[in-house]
Write a protein that holds these residues in place. Structure first.
Motif, PDB file in Angstrom:
ATOM      1  N   SER A 224     -91.993  44.480 117.566  1.00 38.44           N
ATOM      2  CA  SER A 224     -90.664  44.264 118.137  1.00 38.44           C
ATOM      3  C   SER A 224     -90.321  45.431 119.048  1.00 38.44           C
ATOM      4  O   SER A 224     -90.835  46.536 118.892  1.00 38.44           O
ATOM      5  CB  SER A 224     -89.624  44.143 117.019  1.00 38.44           C
ATOM      6  N   PHE A 225     -89.448  45.192 120.008  1.00 38.15           N
ATOM      7  CA  PHE A 225     -89.041  46.248 120.922  1.00 38.15           C
ATOM      8  C   PHE A 225     -88.130  47.257 120.225  1.00 38.15           C
ATOM      9  O   PHE A 225     -88.005  48.394 120.671  1.00 38.15           O
ATOM     10  CB  PHE A 225     -88.337  45.655 122.138  1.00 38.15           C
ATOM     11  N   SER A 226     -87.526  46.843 119.123  1.00 40.45           N
ATOM     12  CA  SER A 226     -86.646  47.758 118.395  1.00 40.45           C
ATOM     13  C   SER A 226     -87.418  48.721 117.507  1.00 40.45           C
ATOM     14  O   SER A 226     -86.940  49.795 117.167  1.00 40.45           O
ATOM     15  CB  SER A 226     -85.659  46.955 117.536  1.00 40.45           C
ATOM     16  N   ASN A 227     -88.648  48.338 117.117  1.00 39.80           N
ATOM     17  CA  ASN A 227     -89.475  49.205 116.264  1.00 39.80           C
ATOM     18  C   ASN A 227     -90.940  48.963 116.606  1.00 39.80           C
ATOM     19  O   ASN A 227     -91.604  48.122 116.009  1.00 39.80           O
ATOM     20  CB  ASN A 227     -89.206  48.923 114.786  1.00 39.80           C
ATOM     21  N   SER A 228     -91.440  49.725 117.577  1.00 38.58           N
ATOM     22  CA  SER A 228     -92.818  49.533 118.051  1.00 38.58           C
ATOM     23  C   SER A 228     -93.859  50.062 117.065  1.00 38.58           C
ATOM     24  O   SER A 228     -95.051  49.809 117.229  1.00 38.58           O
ATOM     25  CB  SER A 228     -93.003  50.229 119.409  1.00 38.58           C
ATOM     26  N   ASN A 229     -93.427  50.797 116.044  1.00 37.10           N
ATOM     27  CA  ASN A 229     -94.373  51.350 115.078  1.00 37.10           C
ATOM     28  C   ASN A 229     -94.763  50.337 113.998  1.00 37.10           C
ATOM     29  O   ASN A 229     -95.769  50.528 113.315  1.00 37.10           O
ATOM     30  CB  ASN A 229     -93.776  52.596 114.404  1.00 37.10           C
ATOM     31  N   GLN A 230     -93.984  49.294 113.839  1.00 41.09           N
ATOM     32  CA  GLN A 230     -94.279  48.292 112.817  1.00 41.09           C
ATOM     33  C   GLN A 230     -94.970  47.095 113.459  1.00 41.09           C
ATOM     34  O   GLN A 230     -94.448  46.478 114.377  1.00 41.09           O
ATOM     35  CB  GLN A 230     -92.999  47.847 112.112  1.00 41.09           C
ATOM     36  N   GLU A 231     -96.157  46.780 112.960  1.00 40.14           N
ATOM     37  CA  GLU A 231     -96.943  45.686 113.508  1.00 40.14           C
ATOM     38  C   GLU A 231     -96.901  44.477 112.574  1.00 40.14           C
ATOM     39  O   GLU A 231     -96.833  44.614 111.353  1.00 40.14           O
ATOM     40  CB  GLU A 231     -98.396  46.121 113.728  1.00 40.14           C
ATOM     41  N   PHE A 232     -96.941  43.294 113.184  1.00 38.74           N
ATOM     42  CA  PHE A 232     -96.962  42.035 112.439  1.00 38.74           C
ATOM     43  C   PHE A 232     -98.197  41.245 112.883  1.00 38.74           C
ATOM     44  O   PHE A 232     -98.586  41.289 114.047  1.00 38.74           O
ATOM     45  CB  PHE A 232     -95.698  41.228 112.696  1.00 38.74           C
ATOM     46  N   LEU A 233     -98.774  40.529 111.946  1.00 37.28           N
ATOM     47  CA  LEU A 233     -99.969  39.737 112.228  1.00 37.28           C
ATOM     48  C   LEU A 233     -99.601  38.280 112.439  1.00 37.28           C
ATOM     49  O   LEU A 233     -98.681  37.764 111.803  1.00 37.28           O
ATOM     50  CB  LEU A 233    -100.972  39.859 111.080  1.00 37.28           C
ATOM     51  N   ALA A 234    -100.326  37.628 113.333  1.00 39.32           N
ATOM     52  CA  ALA A 234    -100.106  36.210 113.599  1.00 39.32           C
ATOM     53  C   ALA A 234    -101.441  35.563 113.959  1.00 39.32           C
ATOM     54  O   ALA A 234    -102.398  36.253 114.328  1.00 39.32           O
ATOM     55  CB  ALA A 234     -99.089  36.018 114.713  1.00 39.32           C
ATOM     56  N   LYS A 235    -101.481  34.248 113.843  1.00 41.53           N
ATOM     57  CA  LYS A 235    -102.697  33.501 114.171  1.00 41.53           C
ATOM     58  C   LYS A 235    -102.341  32.400 115.162  1.00 41.53           C
ATOM     59  O   LYS A 235    -101.378  31.652 114.966  1.00 41.53           O
ATOM     60  CB  LYS A 235    -103.314  32.899 112.909  1.00 41.53           C
ATOM     61  N   ILE A 236    -103.125  32.301 116.228  1.00 41.26           N
ATOM     62  CA  ILE A 236    -102.874  31.302 117.264  1.00 41.26           C
ATOM     63  C   ILE A 236    -103.096  29.900 116.701  1.00 41.26           C
ATOM     64  O   ILE A 236    -104.149  29.609 116.128  1.00 41.26           O
ATOM     65  CB  ILE A 236    -103.773  31.544 118.482  1.00 41.26           C
ATOM     66  N   ILE A 237    -102.093  29.032 116.850  1.00 42.94           N
ATOM     67  CA  ILE A 237    -102.197  27.663 116.342  1.00 42.94           C
ATOM     68  C   ILE A 237    -102.186  26.636 117.470  1.00 42.94           C
ATOM     69  O   ILE A 237    -102.459  25.463 117.243  1.00 42.94           O
ATOM     70  CB  ILE A 237    -101.059  27.352 115.349  1.00 42.94           C
ATOM     71  N   LYS A 269     -93.527  42.182 121.688  1.00 42.31           N
ATOM     72  CA  LYS A 269     -94.699  42.514 122.508  1.00 42.31           C
ATOM     73  C   LYS A 269     -95.945  41.988 121.812  1.00 42.31           C
ATOM     74  O   LYS A 269     -96.154  42.236 120.626  1.00 42.31           O
ATOM     75  CB  LYS A 269     -94.791  44.030 122.693  1.00 42.31           C
ATOM     76  N   ILE A 270     -96.778  41.268 122.557  1.00 38.87           N
ATOM     77  CA  ILE A 270     -97.991  40.651 122.016  1.00 38.87           C
ATOM     78  C   ILE A 270     -99.209  41.468 122.430  1.00 38.87           C
ATOM     79  O   ILE A 270     -99.347  41.864 123.588  1.00 38.87           O
ATOM     80  CB  ILE A 270     -98.157  39.205 122.519  1.00 38.87           C
ATOM     81  N   ILE A 271    -100.111  41.705 121.459  1.00 34.93           N
ATOM     82  CA  ILE A 271    -101.367  42.403 121.732  1.00 34.93           C
ATOM     83  C   ILE A 271    -102.513  41.523 121.242  1.00 34.93           C
ATOM     84  O   ILE A 271    -102.581  41.176 120.061  1.00 34.93           O
ATOM     85  CB  ILE A 271    -101.427  43.771 121.035  1.00 34.93           C
TER      86      ILE A 271
END
Length: 353
Positions: A224-237, A269-271
């Motif tokens: 998130s732009f509010s907290n760039s240090n915390q990452e979340f995982l996702a899977k393309i569907i 932000k997506i990586i």
């Protein structure tokens, strides 16, 4: 005699000085023709490609809740940001008249049930299960007892009464609740929004030429732009098999990690990381432009040779090359900015990158 000796000495000194000056010019000329360069031996390796994009969080389970009838708001049981369970009452409209009609319909239905039992006995089916009574006889009994009419009236009254009560169709968080006690509510008004935090998705666009690096089932990371240090995982569907007129492809991914700090509509932000195996990889400083074409210098027998190359991709520090070089080439990675084809070079050191 002394004058002659001094003259000969002066001539000898001048001749020696002149020769030394000429030797210095030759040596200087020879040295200036050599360019010190740094090199590395080219080998196939893994290339780490990274795609960056901006996305937006969307809740898969998101519903704008409305009442199905028009009436004054009597009570609100929830507030914005509150988590509720499926089936929980959110609010109800003023329904005293409908409640009374429902009670009357229920009483009439109970009377009809008793009348139905009496008629069964009169027809000689008092001890027989309802399913075993002939259908034509059963319809006659129900008609004489007023059973079907009473049942229909009760069901209609129940439907009308329930339309004044708003319940959660699934578990989630209340949002966009602005109505207050006493407000008149219309069936066309959105009373509130219910959002499930357990099934969040992220929607983002990639460039047309990046489609080959993105596929269904691929893992991605988002912050998130509010907290760039915390990452979340996702899977393309989902990868939409169409390119917009702006040259973008729409991609959807389901967030698999804890979503307590993500909300519907949030920008993120997506990586996307992808690895190309066994491809020629060069440092970015090895690439120069000659006649507006991409060139990499190699060395051979002490001479610089330029090579037109084709770049297939890049990351922060390297290029992936598909044409123009081969494995084992010694490429120049510094001292190449003003280098010419067939220039003499001196390899000061070789380093692997």
């Amino acid at each position: 005699m002394k004058k002659i000796i001094y003259f000969i000495t002066a001539i000898s000194f001048f001749s020696c000085s002149k020769k030394a000056e000429q030797d210095d010019i030759v040596n200087s000329s020879t040295t200036s023709n050599l360019t010190n360069v740094s090199c590395t031996v080219l080998d196939k390796s893994s290339f780490h490609k990274q795609i960056l994009a901006n996305g937006k969080i969307e809740a898969h389970d998101r519903s704008e809740l409305r009442f199905k009838t028009n009436e004054q708001l009597e009570k609100v049981y929830v507030s914005n940001g509150q988590t509720i369970s499926k089936g929980a009452i959110i609010a109800n409209l003023e329904n005293s008249l409908l409640k009374n009609l429902l009670s009357k319909a229920q009483i009439d239905f109970e009377k009809a049930k008793h009348k139905f039992i009496e008629e069964k006995i009169n027809f000689g089916y008092g001890q027989v299960n309802e399913n075993e009574v002939p259908k034509n006889v059963l319809k006659t009994i129900q008609f004489k007892a007023g059973f079907l009419e009473a049942k229909n009236n009760f069901e209609n009254a129940e439907i009308l009464y329930n339309q004044t009560i708003l319940k959660a169709p699934f578990s989630g968080i209340i949002a966009n609740l602005n109505s207050k006690y006493g407000n008149f509510i219309s069936s066309s008004d959105v009373f509130c929004t219910l959002i499930s935090q357990n099934n969040l998705e992220v929607i983002f666009n990639i460039l047309e030429n990046e489609m080959s690096f993105v596929k269904k089932g691929q893992n991605i990371t988002l912050t998130s732009f509010s907290n760039s240090n915390q990452e979340f995982l996702a899977k393309i569907i989902e990868v939409n098999p169409a390119v917009s007129k702006e040259g973008f492809v729409r991609v959807k991914a389901k967030i698999s990690s804890n979503t307590n700090h993500l909300f519907d509509g949030m920008n993120v932000k997506i990586i996307i990381n992808n690895t190309l195996e066994k491809i020629l990889v060069i440092p970015k400083e090895a690439l120069v432009l000659r006649s507006n074409k991409e060139v990499v210098f190699t060395t051979k027998n002490g001479f610089a040779k330029w090579n037109y190359v084709k770049i297939v991709d890049e990351n922060n520090s390297h290029y992936a090359v598909s044409e123009g070089l081969k494995m084992g080439d010694t490429i120049i990675i510094s001292g190449n900015q003003n280098l010419a084809h067939d220039a003499k070079v001196k390899k000061t050191f070789i380093r692997n990158k």
